[in-house]
Design an enzyme around this catalytic site. Structure first.
Site, PDB file in Angstrom:
ATOM      1  N   ASP A  44       0.821  -1.221   0.009  1.00  0.00           N
ATOM      2  CA  ASP A  44       0.208  -0.044   0.023  1.00  0.00           C
ATOM      3  C   ASP A  44       0.955   1.345   0.051  1.00  0.00           C
ATOM      4  O   ASP A  44       1.613   1.580   0.793  1.00  0.00           O
ATOM      5  CB  ASP A  44      -0.826   0.051   1.410  1.00  0.00           C
ATOM      6  CG  ASP A  44      -2.260   0.773   1.078  1.00  0.00           C
ATOM      7  OD1 ASP A  44      -2.012   1.811   0.726  1.00  0.00           O
ATOM      8  OD2 ASP A  44      -3.258   0.231   1.390  1.00  0.00           O
TER       9      ASP A  44
ATOM     10  N   LYS B  55      -5.772  -4.209   5.588  1.00  0.00           N
ATOM     11  CA  LYS B  55      -6.999  -3.374   5.490  1.00  0.00           C
ATOM     12  C   LYS B  55      -8.014  -4.320   4.764  1.00  0.00           C
ATOM     13  O   LYS B  55      -7.764  -4.953   4.039  1.00  0.00           O
ATOM     14  CB  LYS B  55      -6.892  -2.291   4.498  1.00  0.00           C
ATOM     15  CG  LYS B  55      -5.753  -1.276   5.125  1.00  0.00           C
ATOM     16  CD  LYS B  55      -5.886  -0.019   3.981  1.00  0.00           C
ATOM     17  CE  LYS B  55      -4.636   0.864   4.591  1.00  0.00           C
ATOM     18  NZ  LYS B  55      -4.413   1.887   3.567  1.00  0.00           N
ATOM     19  N   ASP B  56      -9.244  -4.235   5.439  1.00  0.00           N
ATOM     20  CA  ASP B  56     -10.485  -4.750   4.841  1.00  0.00           C
ATOM     21  C   ASP B  56     -10.631  -4.578   3.390  1.00  0.00           C
ATOM     22  O   ASP B  56     -10.664  -5.379   2.562  1.00  0.00           O
ATOM     23  CB  ASP B  56     -11.742  -4.570   5.576  1.00  0.00           C
ATOM     24  CG  ASP B  56     -12.074  -3.224   5.862  1.00  0.00           C
ATOM     25  OD1 ASP B  56     -11.606  -2.375   4.937  1.00  0.00           O
ATOM     26  OD2 ASP B  56     -13.043  -2.728   6.594  1.00  0.00           O
ATOM     27  N   ARG B  57     -10.660  -3.503   2.809  1.00  0.00           N
ATOM     28  CA  ARG B  57     -10.813  -3.008   1.519  1.00  0.00           C
ATOM     29  C   ARG B  57      -9.941  -3.488   0.519  1.00  0.00           C
ATOM     30  O   ARG B  57     -10.146  -4.112  -0.623  1.00  0.00           O
ATOM     31  CB  ARG B  57     -10.788  -1.450   1.178  1.00  0.00           C
ATOM     32  CG  ARG B  57      -9.843  -0.592   1.701  1.00  0.00           C
ATOM     33  CD  ARG B  57     -10.247   0.627   1.528  1.00  0.00           C
ATOM     34  NE  ARG B  57      -9.256   1.682   2.211  1.00  0.00           N
ATOM     35  CZ  ARG B  57      -8.911   2.161   3.148  1.00  0.00           C
ATOM     36  NH1 ARG B  57      -9.805   1.556   4.208  1.00  0.00           N
ATOM     37  NH2 ARG B  57      -7.856   2.870   3.571  1.00  0.00           N
TER      38      ARG B  57
ATOM     39  N   THR C 109      -6.937   3.760  -2.143  1.00  0.00           N
ATOM     40  CA  THR C 109      -6.541   2.220  -1.886  1.00  0.00           C
ATOM     41  C   THR C 109      -7.696   1.365  -2.588  1.00  0.00           C
ATOM     42  O   THR C 109      -7.171   0.383  -3.111  1.00  0.00           O
ATOM     43  CB  THR C 109      -6.475   2.326  -0.288  1.00  0.00           C
ATOM     44  OG1 THR C 109      -5.592   3.025   0.185  1.00  0.00           O
ATOM     45  CG2 THR C 109      -6.363   0.890   0.131  1.00  0.00           C
TER      46      THR C 109
ATOM     47  N   ASP D 104      -1.234  -0.132  -4.809  1.00  0.00           N
ATOM     48  CA  ASP D 104      -2.393   0.465  -5.036  1.00  0.00           C
ATOM     49  C   ASP D 104      -2.527   1.793  -5.655  1.00  0.00           C
ATOM     50  O   ASP D 104      -3.353   2.411  -6.175  1.00  0.00           O
ATOM     51  CB  ASP D 104      -3.422   0.385  -3.915  1.00  0.00           C
ATOM     52  CG  ASP D 104      -2.914   0.855  -2.617  1.00  0.00           C
ATOM     53  OD1 ASP D 104      -1.791   1.030  -2.662  1.00  0.00           O
ATOM     54  OD2 ASP D 104      -3.601   1.066  -1.628  1.00  0.00           O
TER      55      ASP D 104
ATOM     56  N   ASN E 203     -12.450   5.468  -2.245  1.00  0.00           N
ATOM     57  CA  ASN E 203     -12.694   4.826  -0.961  1.00  0.00           C
ATOM     58  C   ASN E 203     -13.970   4.624  -0.614  1.00  0.00           C
ATOM     59  O   ASN E 203     -14.671   3.849  -0.225  1.00  0.00           O
ATOM     60  CB  ASN E 203     -11.864   5.294  -0.136  1.00  0.00           C
ATOM     61  CG  ASN E 203     -10.368   4.612  -0.163  1.00  0.00           C
ATOM     62  OD1 ASN E 203     -10.121   3.739  -0.970  1.00  0.00           O
ATOM     63  ND2 ASN E 203      -9.404   5.362   0.622  1.00  0.00           N
TER      64      ASN E 203
ATOM     65  N   ASP F  30       1.755   2.448   3.854  1.00  0.00           N
ATOM     66  CA  ASP F  30       0.633   3.685   3.654  1.00  0.00           C
ATOM     67  C   ASP F  30       0.569   4.446   4.965  1.00  0.00           C
ATOM     68  O   ASP F  30       0.475   5.660   4.897  1.00  0.00           O
ATOM     69  CB  ASP F  30      -0.455   2.873   3.270  1.00  0.00           C
ATOM     70  CG  ASP F  30      -1.665   4.008   3.038  1.00  0.00           C
ATOM     71  OD1 ASP F  30      -1.480   4.702   2.103  1.00  0.00           O
ATOM     72  OD2 ASP F  30      -2.757   4.034   3.640  1.00  0.00           O
TER      73      ASP F  30
ATOM     74  N   HIS G 165      -2.113  10.828  -0.745  1.00  0.00           N
ATOM     75  CA  HIS G 165      -2.080  10.304  -1.902  1.00  0.00           C
ATOM     76  C   HIS G 165      -3.701  10.733  -2.655  1.00  0.00           C
ATOM     77  O   HIS G 165      -4.432  11.452  -1.867  1.00  0.00           O
ATOM     78  CB  HIS G 165      -1.826   9.092  -2.434  1.00  0.00           C
ATOM     79  CG  HIS G 165      -2.792   8.299  -1.496  1.00  0.00           C
ATOM     80  ND1 HIS G 165      -3.786   7.476  -1.797  1.00  0.00           N
ATOM     81  CD2 HIS G 165      -2.359   7.557  -0.220  1.00  0.00           C
ATOM     82  CE1 HIS G 165      -4.349   7.132  -0.817  1.00  0.00           C
ATOM     83  NE2 HIS G 165      -3.409   6.791   0.205  1.00  0.00           N
TER      84      HIS G 165
HETATM   85 ZN    ZN Z   1      -3.662   2.619  -0.433  1.00  0.00          ZN
END
Ligand code: ZN
Length: 551
Positions: free
Chosen positions: A38, A165-167, A77, A339, A98, A294, A483
């Site tokens: 990330d 991270k879940d996503r 992300t 990502d 997101n 990240d 970002h």
């Molecule tokens: Zn990210």
């Protein structure tokens, strides 16, 4: 025999008819290991390239596309992860950001006011379990992932996806993964209702992680990072740049260390063992997204001792991953990308030869702009919803249907007249524009916007800030850097492949993260309709034979 032929073919020693070479060029690996880091920009990857000793060293000996791109404008992300294993840009995956707004479908917010926002990896129709803010789901993803495609073709395939991270775990694993695991703020866990899938080996990893959070600690600074250790003032007595000890119970601080990536790896290896990945009759998939880089970038920026220590820490974690995979004893192929890229905080950029770097003006918040438009139109409240300062901007449902065009016109000129705004595109303009066709590093701004535009989910306006404007208005609010822009520093990511016996080479021409799916699919002869994706197969064989399907 097949293995021997691939070895000879890749060395360029075999001359056969093209069709024969095609057939002989690829022996299917038993395991695909798809990695994401990330916020690993190409800039950071290159900055330390000469000094890697761990997993990055092995990857840089493989096939290197240093000018990889997350081509789209919304470099966040969730959209970024949605491209990696789907072969598709966010315009096709449907993961445009997101979070996005559904002005026509408000939920009741905690404050009783209408809440229009949805999160990319949730199902807003399912009430969250006690203690959760939302129900994690992949239902917003419009396309199948590599794992979904592999399982649809051969149900014996096992797919495991793990991230901090879940996503990230959801977007790489897809909807049919056997095991999807992420850190939920307190522990590594999975979807509601799938808890019985969690391997027993997770309990001690969670316990060790919780102990580390509770105790606090200090990330060791590698010697090579000493030159980065210079304090940069944030203007409130605080500074970044020099590694500080982490306080007890600072869970967010722990996430911004390579210890978090190590824990993520431990979980992934538990999944590898539990599902005996690569040991069955078909090819399996292990997807891992490492999130700590990240959190380091957001908390401390990209050019301090914190990021330096993180990159060396991650290099070591990746080294341990490869050691474990080697020991696992199956033929595996690895891909690694990111990502999105990242950008340093403006306070250090200003010290490091980039004086135009600055923070976004609070007056650009949709709530402020929306109020002044509403005032000019003599309507109640705000003409825009949300607090976004750039990206997708949505008209409020309180704007009368007959006056929407007027509101859009007023909003567009309000944003355009601001000195920090580079461009404003209206939804009609974006819909009318063609999808990009040129190499990804040559796309216009409108093409970048088009690549993360979904007519159902995107805003009424798309606002882009000028380069070097950091969209965090205040350095004292927590995160100091970010970002999300359409600019090169946020779009450029490395794309790397490695497989034992596959000779390495460097390809400096541009590639897209959407190219990863067709490339990995070609290695296992998984049929992918080119019309169903945006990416193209990358030829990983240095000699004349190609892993890619014949045109
Ligand atoms: Zn990210």
């Amino acid at each position: 025999m097949k293995t021997l032929r691939i070895a000879l073919a890749t060395l360029g020693c075999v001359t056969t008819a093209p069709a024969m070479a095609q057939e002989a060029a690829v022996a299917k690996p038993k395991l695909i290991v798809a990695l994401a880091v990330d916020q690993l920009s190409t800039d950071i990857f290159n900055e330390y390239r000469a000094t890697y000793t761990g997993g990055f060293k092995r990857l840089t000996s493989g096939i290197v596309f240093p000018r990889g791109h997350q081509g789209h404008a919304a470099t966040e992300t969730c959209p970024g992860h949605s491209t990696i294993l789907t072969g598709s840009r966010p315009a096709r995956t449907g993961i445009i950001a997101n979070d996005w707004m559904q002005p026509g479908q408000p939920r009741k917010g905690k404050d009783g006011k209408p809440n229009y926002e949805v999160y990319c990896a949730e199902d807003p129709m399912i009430a969250p379990a006690a203690g959760s803010a939302y129900t994690v789901s992949g239902q917003f993803l419009r396309v199948p992932t590599l794992g979904d495609r592999m399982k649809a073709t051969d149900p014996r395939t096992k797919v495991v996806s793990v991230s901090g991270k879940d996503r990230a775990a959801v977007m790489m694993g897809g909807k049919t993964a056997d095991l999807t695991i992420w850190w939920n703020g307190k522990a590594f866990g999975t979807y509601a209702g799938q808890e019985d899938r969690i391997p027993a080996a997770l309990a001690p990893i969670n316990a060790a992680s919780q102990t580390k959070v509770a105790k606090g600690g200090l990330v060791p600074m590698p010697k090579q990072c000493a030159r980065y250790a210079r304090p940069v003032s944030l203007g409130n007595g605080a500074s970044v740049g020099v590694i500080q000890p982490r306080k007890p119970k600072d869970e967010r601080g722990w996430r911004a260390t390579a210890e978090f990536d190590q824990a993520t790896l431990d979980v992934a290896l538990a999944g590898l063992a539990a599902h005996k990945l690569g040991k069955g009759d078909t090819t399996d998939l292990l997807a891992i997204s490492f999130s700590a880089t990240d959190y380091v970038g957001h908390s401390f920026g990209t050019e301090g001792a914190e990021m330096c220590a993180q990159i060396f820490g991650l290099d070591a974690v990746l080294g341990k991953l490869f050691a474990a995979l080697d020991k696992h004893g199956v033929d595996y192929v690895v891909s690694l990308t990111a990502d999105h890229g990242g950008h340093d905080l403006p306070e250090r950029n200003a010290l490091h030869g980039l004086p135009p770097a600055e923070r976004v003006d609070k007056a650009l918040a949709a709530s402020s702009v929306g109020q002044s438009i509403a005032g000019a139109m003599l309507i109640e409240g705000s003409a825009l919803v949300g607090r976004a300062m750039f990206g997708d901007i949505y008209l409020s449902p309180t704007v009368p249907p007959g006056r929407r065009a007027e509101a859009i016109g007023l909003a567009a000129s309000a944003y355009r007249s601001h000195r920090q705004v580079e461009a404003v595109f209206t939804r009609d303009q974006i819909i009318a524009s063609p999808a990009p066709k040129a190499p990804v590093d040559e796309w216009s701004l409108l093409e970048r916007v088009k690549a993360s535009f979904d007519p159902e989910r995107s805003g009424d306006l798309l606002v882009l800030l000028k380069p070097y404007v950091t969209p965090i208005p205040d350095s004292t609010m927590g995160y100091v850097a970010t970002h999300g822009s359409p600019w090169g520093y946020d779009r450029r990511v490395p794309i790397l492949f490695w497989r034992k016996g596959m000779p390495g080479f460097e390809q400096p021409n541009a590639a897209e993260t959407a190219d990863i799916l067709p490339t990995l699919a070609s290695l296992i002869a998984l049929p992918v309709d080119p019309a169903s994706i945006d990416g193209r197969c990358l030829d990983l064989l240095a000699g004349k034979p190609s892993n890619c399907p014949a045109k």
